[in-house]
Design a protein around this motif. Structure first.
Motif, PDB file in Angstrom:
ATOM      1  N   ASP A 106     -31.685  -9.472  29.610  1.00  0.00           N
ATOM      2  CA  ASP A 106     -30.874  -8.299  29.059  1.00  0.00           C
ATOM      3  C   ASP A 106     -29.625  -8.938  28.484  1.00  0.00           C
ATOM      4  O   ASP A 106     -29.027  -8.196  27.664  1.00  0.00           O
ATOM      5  N   ARG A 107     -29.289  -9.899  28.685  1.00  0.00           N
ATOM      6  CA  ARG A 107     -28.104 -10.739  27.983  1.00  0.00           C
ATOM      7  C   ARG A 107     -28.681 -10.804  26.353  1.00  0.00           C
ATOM      8  O   ARG A 107     -27.657 -10.515  25.472  1.00  0.00           O
ATOM      9  N   GLU A 108     -29.656 -11.287  26.285  1.00  0.00           N
ATOM     10  CA  GLU A 108     -30.119 -11.249  24.982  1.00  0.00           C
ATOM     11  C   GLU A 108     -30.132  -9.966  24.242  1.00  0.00           C
ATOM     12  O   GLU A 108     -29.842  -9.930  22.985  1.00  0.00           O
ATOM     13  N   LEU A 109     -30.881  -8.937  24.882  1.00  0.00           N
ATOM     14  CA  LEU A 109     -30.730  -7.731  24.347  1.00  0.00           C
ATOM     15  C   LEU A 109     -29.397  -7.014  24.264  1.00  0.00           C
ATOM     16  O   LEU A 109     -29.109  -6.428  22.976  1.00  0.00           O
ATOM     17  N   ALA A 110     -28.500  -7.581  25.066  1.00  0.00           N
ATOM     18  CA  ALA A 110     -26.964  -7.100  24.602  1.00  0.00           C
ATOM     19  C   ALA A 110     -26.649  -7.886  23.314  1.00  0.00           C
ATOM     20  O   ALA A 110     -25.880  -6.908  22.760  1.00  0.00           O
ATOM     21  N   ILE A 111     -26.773  -8.846  23.334  1.00  0.00           N
ATOM     22  CA  ILE A 111     -26.222  -9.595  22.042  1.00  0.00           C
ATOM     23  C   ILE A 111     -27.062  -8.996  20.919  1.00  0.00           C
ATOM     24  O   ILE A 111     -26.208  -8.657  19.790  1.00  0.00           O
ATOM     25  N   ARG A 112     -28.285  -8.803  20.834  1.00  0.00           N
ATOM     26  CA  ARG A 112     -29.037  -8.012  19.848  1.00  0.00           C
ATOM     27  C   ARG A 112     -28.316  -6.510  19.629  1.00  0.00           C
ATOM     28  O   ARG A 112     -27.984  -6.207  18.472  1.00  0.00           O
ATOM     29  N   CYS A 113     -28.140  -5.976  20.479  1.00  0.00           N
ATOM     30  CA  CYS A 113     -27.097  -4.619  20.584  1.00  0.00           C
ATOM     31  C   CYS A 113     -25.996  -4.789  19.954  1.00  0.00           C
ATOM     32  O   CYS A 113     -25.628  -3.889  19.086  1.00  0.00           O
ATOM     33  N   LEU A 114     -25.252  -5.773  20.358  1.00  0.00           N
ATOM     34  CA  LEU A 114     -24.014  -5.850  19.672  1.00  0.00           C
ATOM     35  C   LEU A 114     -24.022  -6.031  18.294  1.00  0.00           C
ATOM     36  O   LEU A 114     -23.545  -5.473  17.449  1.00  0.00           O
ATOM     37  N   ARG A 115     -25.084  -7.186  17.818  1.00  0.00           N
ATOM     38  CA  ARG A 115     -25.055  -7.414  16.402  1.00  0.00           C
ATOM     39  C   ARG A 115     -25.729  -6.359  15.447  1.00  0.00           C
ATOM     40  O   ARG A 115     -25.117  -5.801  14.382  1.00  0.00           O
ATOM     41  N   THR A 116     -26.568  -5.434  15.901  1.00  0.00           N
ATOM     42  CA  THR A 116     -27.457  -4.331  15.184  1.00  0.00           C
ATOM     43  C   THR A 116     -26.837  -2.949  15.417  1.00  0.00           C
ATOM     44  O   THR A 116     -26.903  -2.215  14.567  1.00  0.00           O
ATOM     45  N   GLY A 117     -26.387  -2.675  16.431  1.00  0.00           N
ATOM     46  CA  GLY A 117     -25.611  -1.287  16.868  1.00  0.00           C
ATOM     47  C   GLY A 117     -24.211  -1.242  16.962  1.00  0.00           C
ATOM     48  O   GLY A 117     -23.541  -0.374  16.141  1.00  0.00           O
ATOM     49  N   LEU A 118     -23.697  -2.116  17.972  1.00  0.00           N
ATOM     50  CA  LEU A 118     -22.320  -1.763  17.988  1.00  0.00           C
ATOM     51  C   LEU A 118     -21.498  -2.516  17.055  1.00  0.00           C
ATOM     52  O   LEU A 118     -20.488  -1.592  16.494  1.00  0.00           O
ATOM     53  N   ALA A 119     -21.597  -3.490  16.383  1.00  0.00           N
ATOM     54  CA  ALA A 119     -20.784  -4.176  15.337  1.00  0.00           C
ATOM     55  C   ALA A 119     -20.707  -3.196  13.940  1.00  0.00           C
ATOM     56  O   ALA A 119     -19.617  -2.854  13.543  1.00  0.00           O
ATOM     57  N   PRO A 120     -21.737  -2.608  13.732  1.00  0.00           N
ATOM     58  CA  PRO A 120     -21.849  -1.726  12.721  1.00  0.00           C
ATOM     59  C   PRO A 120     -20.985  -0.528  12.621  1.00  0.00           C
ATOM     60  O   PRO A 120     -20.079   0.019  12.041  1.00  0.00           O
ATOM     61  N   CYS A 121     -20.976   0.168  14.025  1.00  0.00           N
ATOM     62  CA  CYS A 121     -20.576   1.326  14.345  1.00  0.00           C
ATOM     63  C   CYS A 121     -18.904   1.074  14.242  1.00  0.00           C
ATOM     64  O   CYS A 121     -18.165   1.992  14.133  1.00  0.00           O
ATOM     65  N   ALA A 122     -18.420   0.015  14.887  1.00  0.00           N
ATOM     66  CA  ALA A 122     -17.213  -0.239  15.185  1.00  0.00           C
ATOM     67  C   ALA A 122     -16.227  -0.317  13.836  1.00  0.00           C
ATOM     68  O   ALA A 122     -15.219  -0.079  13.740  1.00  0.00           O
ATOM     69  N   LEU A 123     -16.992  -0.687  12.744  1.00  0.00           N
ATOM     70  CA  LEU A 123     -16.231  -0.725  11.753  1.00  0.00           C
ATOM     71  C   LEU A 123     -16.068   0.803  10.840  1.00  0.00           C
ATOM     72  O   LEU A 123     -14.939   1.050  10.084  1.00  0.00           O
ATOM     73  N   GLY A 124     -16.871   1.765  11.362  1.00  0.00           N
ATOM     74  CA  GLY A 124     -16.446   3.190  10.665  1.00  0.00           C
ATOM     75  C   GLY A 124     -16.489   4.259  11.516  1.00  0.00           C
ATOM     76  O   GLY A 124     -16.143   5.122  11.193  1.00  0.00           O
ATOM     77  N   ALA A 125     -16.228   3.859  12.926  1.00  0.00           N
ATOM     78  CA  ALA A 125     -16.267   5.055  13.794  1.00  0.00           C
ATOM     79  C   ALA A 125     -14.632   5.548  14.056  1.00  0.00           C
ATOM     80  O   ALA A 125     -14.739   6.866  13.800  1.00  0.00           O
ATOM     81  N   TYR A 126     -13.928   5.048  14.213  1.00  0.00           N
ATOM     82  CA  TYR A 126     -12.578   5.482  14.233  1.00  0.00           C
ATOM     83  C   TYR A 126     -11.659   4.419  14.147  1.00  0.00           C
ATOM     84  O   TYR A 126     -11.875   2.996  14.624  1.00  0.00           O
ATOM     85  N   PRO A 127     -10.306   4.252  13.808  1.00  0.00           N
ATOM     86  CA  PRO A 127      -9.425   3.319  13.781  1.00  0.00           C
ATOM     87  C   PRO A 127      -9.253   2.465  14.794  1.00  0.00           C
ATOM     88  O   PRO A 127      -9.147   1.160  14.622  1.00  0.00           O
ATOM     89  N   GLU A 128      -9.231   2.703  15.926  1.00  0.00           N
ATOM     90  CA  GLU A 128      -9.193   1.929  17.263  1.00  0.00           C
ATOM     91  C   GLU A 128     -10.622   1.279  17.666  1.00  0.00           C
ATOM     92  O   GLU A 128     -10.580   0.498  18.488  1.00  0.00           O
ATOM     93  N   ALA A 129     -11.568   1.827  16.944  1.00  0.00           N
ATOM     94  CA  ALA A 129     -12.858   1.020  17.521  1.00  0.00           C
ATOM     95  C   ALA A 129     -13.001  -0.181  17.270  1.00  0.00           C
ATOM     96  O   ALA A 129     -13.625  -1.012  18.072  1.00  0.00           O
TER      97      ALA A 129
END
Length: 145
Positions: free
Chosen positions: A97-120
């Motif tokens: 699950d830690r590996e899946l979390a890192i994959r989620c971080l790279r493929t889902g969370l990081a890309p969203c963080a750049l365009g979601a809202y200023p504080e994201a």
């Protein structure tokens, strides 16, 4: 103790009006308007909410993709769901699950963080601390996430 029956139509209308006022849904779209009294819509919302509450973010995302894909155009909501998915994977505590979390971080969370809202992006950097601290460490700055 007596319970007052819920007027679902009024409650749904109130929620939809709030969502419109917060610009969470677009009331100028060409798609047919949401029916506040729609039993099927209420069941779908309940199913999505239960998926999120039971830490099955992927199921919630799948339901949204199938039944309400326009909702996922909201980068703020998508970021928050990806963030919750990341946290839930880390909470499980297994190496897989830690590996899946890192994959989620790279493929889902990081890309969203750049365009979601200023504080994201700041939230994104903060949530990275969850990788450093043990999930049971109450001194962790993200212990309450």
């Amino acid at each position: 103790m007596e319970t007052t029956p819920v007027n679902w139509e009024s409650l749904d209308t109130l929620v939809i009006e709030f969502a419109k006022s917060e610009h969470l849904i677009d009331d100028s779209s060409s798609s047919p308007p949401l029916s506040p009294s729609s039993y099927q819509s209420r069941l779908l919302i309940r199913q999505i909410r239960r998926s999120i509450e039971s830490a099955d973010i992927d199921a919630a995302l799948d339901l949204l993709r199938v039944h309400a894909p326009d909702v996922l155009d909201d980068q703020r909501l998508l970021f928050r769901l990806q963030k919750q998915k990341f946290i839930e994977l880390l909470r499980r505590g297994t190496a897989k699950d830690r590996e899946l979390a890192i994959r989620c971080l790279r493929t889902g969370l990081a890309p969203c963080a750049l365009g979601a809202y200023p504080e994201a992006y700041e939230e994104f950097k903060h949530i990275l601390l969850a990788l450093i601290y043990d999930k049971d460490d109450q001194n962790s700055p993200v212990a309450k996430e």
